[in-house]
Design a protein around this motif. Structure first.
Motif, mmCIF file in Angstrom:
data_model
loop_
_atom_site.group_PDB
_atom_site.id
_atom_site.type_symbol
_atom_site.label_atom_id
_atom_site.label_comp_id
_atom_site.label_asym_id
_atom_site.label_seq_id
_atom_site.Cartn_x
_atom_site.Cartn_y
_atom_site.Cartn_z
ATOM 1 N N ASP A 215 19.282 -1.039 83.777
ATOM 2 C CA ASP A 215 18.898 -1.911 84.886
ATOM 3 C C ASP A 215 20.021 -2.897 85.192
ATOM 4 O O ASP A 215 20.581 -3.513 84.271
ATOM 5 C CB ASP A 215 17.630 -2.706 84.538
ATOM 6 C CG ASP A 215 16.394 -1.830 84.518
ATOM 7 O OD1 ASP A 215 16.409 -0.783 85.182
ATOM 8 O OD2 ASP A 215 15.414 -2.189 83.841
ATOM 9 N N GLY A 216 20.323 -3.061 86.465
ATOM 10 C CA GLY A 216 21.366 -3.999 86.858
ATOM 11 C C GLY A 216 21.863 -3.706 88.256
ATOM 12 O O GLY A 216 21.398 -2.783 88.931
ATOM 13 N N GLN A 251 19.602 -0.618 90.065
ATOM 14 C CA GLN A 251 18.450 -1.517 90.142
ATOM 15 C C GLN A 251 17.255 -1.019 89.338
ATOM 16 O O GLN A 251 16.544 -1.796 88.698
ATOM 17 C CB GLN A 251 18.038 -1.715 91.601
ATOM 18 C CG GLN A 251 16.906 -2.733 91.785
ATOM 19 C CD GLN A 251 16.559 -2.944 93.254
ATOM 20 O OE1 GLN A 251 17.122 -2.284 94.131
ATOM 21 N NE2 GLN A 251 15.650 -3.860 93.523
ATOM 22 N N LYS A 252 17.047 0.291 89.343
ATOM 23 C CA LYS A 252 15.902 0.853 88.611
ATOM 24 C C LYS A 252 16.351 1.899 87.595
ATOM 25 O O LYS A 252 15.609 2.822 87.271
ATOM 26 C CB LYS A 252 14.900 1.475 89.588
ATOM 27 C CG LYS A 252 14.249 0.457 90.513
ATOM 28 C CD LYS A 252 13.208 1.110 91.420
ATOM 29 C CE LYS A 252 12.544 0.085 92.324
ATOM 30 N NZ LYS A 252 11.523 0.710 93.211
ATOM 31 N N HIS A 253 17.552 1.757 87.087
ATOM 32 C CA HIS A 253 18.154 2.665 86.097
ATOM 33 C C HIS A 253 17.993 4.146 86.461
ATOM 34 O O HIS A 253 17.835 4.984 85.587
ATOM 35 C CB HIS A 253 17.604 2.388 84.676
ATOM 36 C CG HIS A 253 16.127 2.545 84.510
ATOM 37 N ND1 HIS A 253 15.261 1.486 84.470
ATOM 38 C CD2 HIS A 253 15.356 3.653 84.345
ATOM 39 C CE1 HIS A 253 14.037 1.917 84.307
ATOM 40 N NE2 HIS A 253 14.059 3.230 84.224
ATOM 41 N N TRP A 254 18.034 4.454 87.752
ATOM 42 C CA TRP A 254 17.903 5.837 88.191
ATOM 43 C C TRP A 254 19.268 6.447 88.466
ATOM 44 O O TRP A 254 20.254 5.756 88.688
ATOM 45 C CB TRP A 254 17.078 5.925 89.487
ATOM 46 C CG TRP A 254 15.633 5.628 89.324
ATOM 47 C CD1 TRP A 254 14.935 5.579 88.156
ATOM 48 C CD2 TRP A 254 14.703 5.332 90.364
ATOM 49 N NE1 TRP A 254 13.627 5.273 88.395
ATOM 50 C CE2 TRP A 254 13.446 5.114 89.741
ATOM 51 C CE3 TRP A 254 14.788 5.233 91.738
ATOM 52 C CZ2 TRP A 254 12.301 4.801 90.468
ATOM 53 C CZ3 TRP A 254 13.653 4.932 92.458
ATOM 54 C CH2 TRP A 254 12.424 4.717 91.831
ATOM 55 N N PHE A 255 19.284 7.780 88.523
ATOM 56 C CA PHE A 255 20.456 8.510 89.004
ATOM 57 C C PHE A 255 20.303 8.670 90.510
ATOM 58 O O PHE A 255 19.458 9.417 90.983
ATOM 59 C CB PHE A 255 20.549 9.877 88.327
ATOM 60 C CG PHE A 255 21.699 10.016 87.394
ATOM 61 C CD1 PHE A 255 22.812 10.760 87.738
ATOM 62 C CD2 PHE A 255 21.683 9.386 86.169
ATOM 63 C CE1 PHE A 255 23.884 10.883 86.869
ATOM 64 C CE2 PHE A 255 22.741 9.495 85.298
ATOM 65 C CZ PHE A 255 23.858 10.246 85.630
ATOM 66 N N ASP A 256 21.105 7.948 91.275
ATOM 67 C CA ASP A 256 21.115 8.122 92.720
ATOM 68 C C ASP A 256 22.439 8.782 93.118
ATOM 69 O O ASP A 256 23.194 9.238 92.259
ATOM 70 C CB ASP A 256 20.900 6.781 93.438
ATOM 71 C CG ASP A 256 21.947 5.741 93.044
ATOM 72 O OD1 ASP A 256 22.979 6.123 92.446
ATOM 73 O OD2 ASP A 256 21.736 4.555 93.324
#
Length: 421
Positions: A215-216, A251-256
């Motif tokens: 997250d960040g 922001q949501k620790h996702w792979f975008d």
């Protein structure tokens, strides 16, 4: 207490079948006794007892601890007395400290003993398998082999991201017999987590350096980049001994799309500089966005990349990461976290000189990254013995330069016998 330990040993027997466990349950209900791990009472229905028996037969709480279940003395031989005393003392100590131990943590503690061994880890399926899965798998595996062979790649990897809980707390705990209420004085945010990109390389039969997304704020989208965690840790790799991975932030620790492009460049320019890399990925949206596809075309045109898809619903059949690495690496990360957790709680109580203090476990991203990297090192050490990644590329029909049709057929035949396929 003796009867309790005896029943614990019986329930933990990893070789017992569902019917064996069900018989143990029925015997216990007749005796009106409860054990450490019992979830039933004399009023429990036959369906409830059978469900618990099935769970125990499939998972077991401490694998390998009770291989003497078939003996006439039910494993009471002297070689198990030390283990019994160890388990009982550990459960009681953790209970008295207000931090009840869970089955997983108890297993890890027991497996650290020289006289205990750990069993293999089971696998699971997270996607719906198509009806024509066998034909689709054969076609997909052939496409992967032919694409990578035609591209004459120097490196072959299979990769995919997986979610990992930041605080890997256990749902169930082990409590002393007769306890009416179960609780603890240790808290953690069990919903917090991060995404880990797990890559498996064919030639070396190793897991690649970890790429973790926490997250960040993303560096490329930050108003003040120098204030972000991404800026602070952008030079993580090589900044100290053992630091081999990469820390990304979203922001949501996702792979975008941004993270996917960044990961691809990290693989090509940092991990495998100057080499042509063949990568197989599933069809996750982040892997096939518009900007990602443009970037992939650019790297392909440069002669640095060959990328091939694993079709939807086939990851449990063809994804090397799922078959050879996912469960084990998560287990190793959890083991590292549980060790850190014990040390953290002990240090907090010693610092404040209060053994009954309520403790909230905190794990900085730096510490979690160190835990991940140590887990990868341990995983790769195990690969020296097992070579399971290389073997799985063959059994999953994806070795570009080796005839693996027979091994692939055996793999598919085994899956055909399972109810999910």
């Amino acid at each position: 207490m003796g009867g309790c330990v005896k029943t614990l040993r019986q329930r933990l027997d990893p070789t017992a079948t569902v019917n064996d466990h069900l018989k143990i349950y029925d015997d216990l209900i007749k005796d009106s006794k409860k054990t450490f791990l019992s979830k039933y009472t004399p009023n429990t229905s036959i369906q409830g007892r059978r469900l618990s028996a099935n769970n125990d037969a499939n998972t077991g709480a401490i694998n390998g601890l009770c291989s003497h279940h078939g003996r006439s003395d039910k494993g009471k031989g002297c070689m198990w007395k030390e283990q019994e005393a160890f388990v009982l003392a550990l459960v009681r100590d953790r209970w008295d400290q207000g931090d009840p131990i869970g089955k997983r943590a108890l297993q890890e503690e027991v497996m650290c003993r020289d006289d205990c061994k750990e069993n293999a880890i089971s696998t699971s399926i997270g996607q719906t398998v198509p009806k024509e899965w066998r034909t689709m798998s054969e076609e997909n595996a052939k496409k992967i082999r032919e694409t990578l062979a035609a591209a004459n790649v120097d490196v072959v990897i299979n990769a995919d991201q997986t979610f990992v809980n930041f605080f890997m707390e256990e749902v169930e705990v082990v409590a002393p017999t007769g306890t009416k209420r179960v609780g603890g004085k240790v808290k953690a945010d069990v919903k917090k987590g991060f995404t880990l990109m797990v890559s498996c390389e064919l030639e070396t039969s190793k897991m690649g350096p970890p790429y973790a997304v926490f997250d960040g704020t993303k560096l490329c989208r930050a108003k003040y980049p120098e204030r972000t965690l991404a800026f602070k840790h952008k030079g993580w790799r090589g900044s100290a001994p053992g630091r081999t991975g990469f820390m990304a932030f979203q922001q949501k620790h996702w792979f975008d799309e941004d993270i996917t492009i960044e990961w691809l460049d990290w693989q090509l320019d940092v991990i495998y500089p100057g080499k042509k890399v063949g990568i197989s990925l599933d069809r996750a949206p982040a892997h096939h966005g518009g900007r990602v596809m443009q970037h992939i075309k650019k790297r392909v045109d440069e002669g640095r990349l060959a990328l091939v898809d694993i079709d939807g619903g086939l990851t449990s059949i063809l994804q090397v990461r799922d078959l050879a690495a996912n469960k084990e690496i998560k287990s190793l990360i959890q083991k590292g976290y549980l060790r850190y957790r014990v040390e953290y709680i002990k240090a907090q109580k010693e610092k404040n000189n209060d053994p009954n203090e309520r403790v909230t476990v905190k794990v900085p991203v730096v510490k979690m990254m160190e835990i991940i990297e140590k887990a990868v090192v341990e995983f790769n050490q195990n690969q020296r013995k097992t070579g399971s990644i290389r073997k799985t590329f063959v059994s999953a029909g994806q070795h570009p330069w080796q005839d693996c049709e027979e091994e692939f057929k055996v793999h598919l035949d085994k899956l055909s016998g399972l109810p999910l396929y």
